[in-house]
Design an enzyme around this catalytic site. Structure first.
Site, PDB file in Angstrom:
ATOM      1  N   ASP A   1       2.371   0.451   4.445  1.00  0.00           N
ATOM      2  CA  ASP A   1       2.157  -0.042   5.798  1.00  0.00           C
ATOM      3  C   ASP A   1       2.808   1.386   6.564  1.00  0.00           C
ATOM      4  OD1 ASP A   1       1.783  -2.901   4.763  1.00  0.00           O
ATOM      5  OD2 ASP A   1       4.441  -2.579   3.403  1.00  0.00           O
TER       6      ASP A   1
ATOM      7  N   LYS B   1       7.471  -6.121  -4.042  1.00  0.00           N
ATOM      8  CA  LYS B   1       6.940  -5.193  -3.406  1.00  0.00           C
ATOM      9  C   LYS B   1       8.072  -4.169  -3.768  1.00  0.00           C
ATOM     10  CE  LYS B   1       4.449  -5.540   0.890  1.00  0.00           C
ATOM     11  NZ  LYS B   1       5.114  -5.582   2.193  1.00  0.00           N
TER      12      LYS B   1
END
Ligand code: ATR
Length: 267
Positions: free
Chosen positions: A100, A65
């Site tokens: 997210d 990520k």
């Protein structure tokens, strides 16, 4: 057919394929979502290959990520969080998103939790906590970060303009808080909670990022005192819903995606 997938290592237990495939099916979109287990030394090659092969988009998970940031044009919040979990290959260079933060906000909104002007406590200071912390700060909450390794709480709190605490202080700071979010792995496949029961109260909204089990020890304790609880499937659902929206530019079929996710979680 448009091809999407998840790049990470490991990826085999991911719940994203059933969730996204149910979404494509519900809207009759000719697309498929699979998993791409990627060797840690081959991230750049994998991204170039995906782009060259015409893959439409990917989600990115552990351990990539942060590293993918340098290969994409990141949206502003992804830059601030320092992590990308969604890539759209339809642009040159590919665009990197962090869904997210959006997912956490939509999960709270779905349960009518007021974030603006709330006092919100995040337990944890890793990747999930960073996304949630920025979301809370952007939404006008007063964020408090508590973490086992206190210097990480201080760094995150400094970045988002919040207040840092040692993990041992959580019990007392939640007494006057409106929202509590567990962004640690505590409770995953174990009957443990990062928060002692004493400070939990009826007026608290308690959200857990852990989704296995769905009813964690923290959520069970919170339910017992009458608090509103939001299990980890909601953040998982809404980060996926946002990725689906980015990729397809369609109104995501949230119910179909939610139902597929619940079925996969029950397996
Ligand atoms: P993620 O990207 O999922 O957030 P991470 O970056 O590894 O994962 O962060 C994990 C978080 O869970 C951290 O806040 C970690 O605390 P430390 O910073 O002290 O490592 C927290 N965590 C993991 N196990 C824990 C435990 N047993 N007790 C308390 N906190 C824990």
């Amino acid at each position: 057919m448009d091809v999407y997938g998840l790049m990470g290592n490991p990826v085999e237990h991911s719940l994203s394929p059933p969730m996204h495939n149910a979404g494509f099916e519900a809207l009759d979109i000719d697309a498929t979502y699979g998993t791409f287990e990627t060797h840690p030394d081959l991230l750049e090659a994998a991204l170039r290959g995906a782009s060259a092969l015409g893959i439409a988009g990917v989600n990115v998970t552990v351990p990539f990520k942060q590293d993918v940031l340098s290969f994409v044009d990141p949206e502003e919040i992804a830059t601030r969080i320092g992590a990308v979990n969604t890539i759209d290959f339809g642009t040159d260079p590919p665009t990197g998103y962090n869904t997210d933060a959006h997912g956490a906000r939509r999960a709270l909104e779905h349960h009518d939790a007021e974030i603006a002007d709330s006092t919100a406590v995040v337990v944890g200071a890793g990747g999930a906590a960073r996304a949630i912390g920025y979301m809370l700060a952007d939404a006008g909450a007063d964020p408090h970060i508590a973490n086992r390794t206190e210097h990480r709480a201080v760094e995150l709190a400094d970045d988002i303009g919040g207040t840092a605490h040692p993990l041992s202080a959580v019990g007392s700071i939640i007494e006057t808080a409106d929202v509590l979010i567990n962004a640690t792995s505590v409770g995953m496949e174990e009957d443990a909670s990062p928060v002692r029961e004493e400070g939990l109260h009826e007026g608290l909204v308690v959200m857990d990022a852990v989704y296995s089990p769905l009813e964690t020890r923290l959520l069970r304790d919170a339910s017992a005192v009458g608090a509103t609880t939001i299990d980890g499937s909601w953040m998982l659902l809404y980060q996926g819903v946002r990725a689906f929206e980015i990729w397809t530019e369609r109104d995501p079929p949230v119910e179909a995606m939610r139902s597929a996710l619940r079925t996969a979680l029950a397996d």
